[in-house]
Design an enzyme around this catalytic site. Structure first.
Site, PDB file in Angstrom:
ATOM      1  N   HIS A   1     -83.638   3.058  29.701  1.00 36.29           N
ATOM      2  CA  HIS A   1     -85.058   2.810  29.967  1.00 36.29           C
ATOM      3  C   HIS A   1     -85.437   3.207  31.406  1.00 36.29           C
ATOM      4  O   HIS A   1     -84.789   4.051  31.992  1.00 36.29           O
ATOM      5  CB  HIS A   1     -85.406   1.367  29.631  1.00 36.29           C
ATOM      6  CG  HIS A   1     -84.963   0.981  28.254  1.00 36.29           C
ATOM      7  ND1 HIS A   1     -85.626   1.373  27.119  1.00 36.29           N
ATOM      8  CD2 HIS A   1     -83.866   0.291  27.832  1.00 36.29           C
ATOM      9  CE1 HIS A   1     -84.988   0.923  26.047  1.00 36.29           C
ATOM     10  NE2 HIS A   1     -83.915   0.271  26.454  1.00 36.29           N
TER      11      HIS A   1
ATOM     12  N   GLU B   1     -85.171  -5.317  30.896  1.00 36.67           N
ATOM     13  CA  GLU B   1     -83.926  -4.609  30.625  1.00 36.67           C
ATOM     14  C   GLU B   1     -83.695  -3.475  31.608  1.00 36.67           C
ATOM     15  O   GLU B   1     -82.564  -3.239  32.053  1.00 36.67           O
ATOM     16  CB  GLU B   1     -83.927  -4.067  29.197  1.00 36.67           C
ATOM     17  CG  GLU B   1     -82.637  -3.362  28.815  1.00 36.67           C
ATOM     18  CD  GLU B   1     -82.671  -2.746  27.428  1.00 36.67           C
ATOM     19  OE1 GLU B   1     -81.642  -2.185  27.005  1.00 36.67           O
ATOM     20  OE2 GLU B   1     -83.733  -2.814  26.770  1.00 36.67           O
TER      21      GLU B   1
ATOM     22  N   HIS C   1     -77.147  -0.635  28.076  1.00 32.82           N
ATOM     23  CA  HIS C   1     -78.339  -1.309  27.553  1.00 32.82           C
ATOM     24  C   HIS C   1     -78.089  -2.805  27.450  1.00 32.82           C
ATOM     25  O   HIS C   1     -76.953  -3.279  27.534  1.00 32.82           O
ATOM     26  CB  HIS C   1     -78.703  -0.755  26.165  1.00 32.82           C
ATOM     27  CG  HIS C   1     -79.288   0.618  26.195  1.00 32.82           C
ATOM     28  ND1 HIS C   1     -80.636   0.864  26.092  1.00 32.82           N
ATOM     29  CD2 HIS C   1     -78.689   1.822  26.328  1.00 32.82           C
ATOM     30  CE1 HIS C   1     -80.849   2.172  26.146  1.00 32.82           C
ATOM     31  NE2 HIS C   1     -79.682   2.772  26.302  1.00 32.82           N
TER      32      HIS C   1
ATOM     33  N   GLU D   1     -74.167  -2.369  24.612  1.00 32.88           N
ATOM     34  CA  GLU D   1     -75.193  -3.419  24.702  1.00 32.88           C
ATOM     35  C   GLU D   1     -74.498  -4.644  25.274  1.00 32.88           C
ATOM     36  O   GLU D   1     -73.574  -5.185  24.673  1.00 32.88           O
ATOM     37  CB  GLU D   1     -75.764  -3.727  23.319  1.00 32.88           C
ATOM     38  CG  GLU D   1     -76.477  -2.563  22.639  1.00 32.88           C
ATOM     39  CD  GLU D   1     -77.936  -2.443  23.039  1.00 32.88           C
ATOM     40  OE1 GLU D   1     -78.351  -3.153  23.993  1.00 32.88           O
ATOM     41  OE2 GLU D   1     -78.657  -1.649  22.417  1.00 32.88           O
TER      42      GLU D   1
END
Length: 384
Positions: free
Chosen positions: A217, A233, A287, A349
């Site tokens: 992101h 995030e 992430h 993640e």
């Protein structure tokens, strides 16, 4: 922290416009996949605790219509529901009708690496290499080879090679584990990409290797917004990436980040391009997760079993040794950042921002450093 009404509305807006996950199977459209488990439970919801609504046998072809956090929504005849994505392998692009010959669809990963010519005599570079009945891990194991064994390459197909042993046995092996004169098996001659993308041909040390770390992101895309503390995030991924960079450099590796500032937002294709233009040895995308279910922990994704799985497993092995959150293991992920990447690549993640406990833990520098060290140690294991 109690949210104000305006903050809550912003959170809903961001969740709808930026789901915080890498590209999903749903966004990419339905596709056909094959079951690689002797018996695979189909569940009513994308969770291991959900009720079982049916089962699928090994080799069954299914249509995948959605993906959530490593679970795939499938249908096959009268059976429909959610299955663990690790046990499916994509076999085609847009799914064929259920009654059609879906097995004839071209493989997404290998369609651009079609069959090549024979490559002469090569040597096995792995300590143990399985010989299979076809070009894929779903085929029956016919035998095995050991490091240094010589074989003759009869045909190249994608990341696999059809070989003949000195004893006359014919079968298929993963192309990245055979080499001529101690180097990789070379170019397929089709697309300019090599079988041995990045550093599958290991030197025994991470020192000098070039690693690309991708903080997910950024810029106008905050990724997931924490449901308890409004944690963004994009901030967590960037700070964690800095820690990973520092640990890797301490090991003698060279490191590049796809972004270094909060206001940067490179496209997915640009992130992949950075690694490939640099000729990097490995690519790791960082992430933090989210789910409507009450789930917790880390999850490590791979796309190519030949190119990515060993890297993903090396990192997941370190994450599961204890960083403050449990590891939920490995999962197949049909994400652009992995699917379009010729380098050995994985996406990690590192906790669920939708879980209050997880969010409170991942916000801390101590957790981020533990996660970063596990990633760096896993990379070192991969090259060792």
């Amino acid at each position: 922290m109690k949210k104000t009404l305006s903050t809550a509305m912003l959170a809903v807006t961001l969740l709808l416009s930026n789901p915080g996950q890498p590209e999903s199977a749903h966004a990419a459209g339905a596709y056909t996949a094959k079951v690689y488990a002797s018996s695979l439970n189909v569940r009513s919801e994308p969770a291991a605790s959900a009720s079982v609504s049916g089962t699928l046998k090994s080799g069954a072809l299914v249509t995948v219509t959605d993906e959530q956090h490593g679970w795939l929504k499938v249908r096959a005849g009268s059976v429909s529901g959610w299955v663990a994505g690790y046990y499916l392998k994509r076999t085609g692009g847009t799914a064929a009708p259920a009654s059609g010959n879906a097995a004839g669809a071209a493989s997404v990963k290998t369609s651009s690496r079609s069959s090549g010519s024979a490559g002469g005599t090569v040597q096995v570079t792995a300590s143990s290499l399985r010989i299979r009945g076809g070009p894929g891990t779903g085929y029956k194991v016919l035998g095995s080879l050991k490091e240094g064994d010589s074989v003759t390459v009869l045909l190249r197909q994608g990341d696999w090679a059809r070989i003949r042993t000195t004893g006359g046995e014919v079968g298929w092996v993963a192309g990245q584990y055979i080499a001529r004169g101690g180097s990789s098996t070379g170019n397929t001659g089709n697309t300019g990409s090599t079988w041995n993308s990045g550093s599958s041909n290991r030197s025994g040390s991470i020192r000098g290797k070039l690693i690309v770390i991708d903080p997910g992101h950024g810029g106008s895309d905050p990724g997931m917004l924490g449901t308890s503390y409004d944690t963004m995030e994009k901030d967590l991924t960037l700070q964690t990436a800095f820690y990973v960079r520092d640990y890797l450099r301490a090991k003698g590796a060279r490191v590049e980040l796809t972004r270094t500032r909060g206001n940067q937002k490179p496209s997915l294709s640009r992130r992949v391009q950075i690694g490939q233009q640099l000729g990097a040895d490995a690519f790791v995308s960082i992430h933090y997760n989210s789910s409507p279910k009450k789930v917790s922990g880390t999850l490590t994704f791979f796309y190519s079993e030949n190119n990515d799985l060993r890297l993903a497993r090396s990192i997941e092995n370190r994450l599961r040794q204890g960083i403050g959150l449990k590891s939920n293991g490995l999962s197949f992920g049909d994400y652009h950042i992995l699917r379009e990447n010729r380098l050995p690549a994985t996406l990690v993640e590192l906790g669920f921002l939708s879980n209050r406990s997880d969010e409170s833990i991942v916000r801390t520098a101590s957790y981020q450093k533990k996660a970063a060290k596990a990633i760096a140690d896993g990379l070192a294991d991969y090259f060792d």
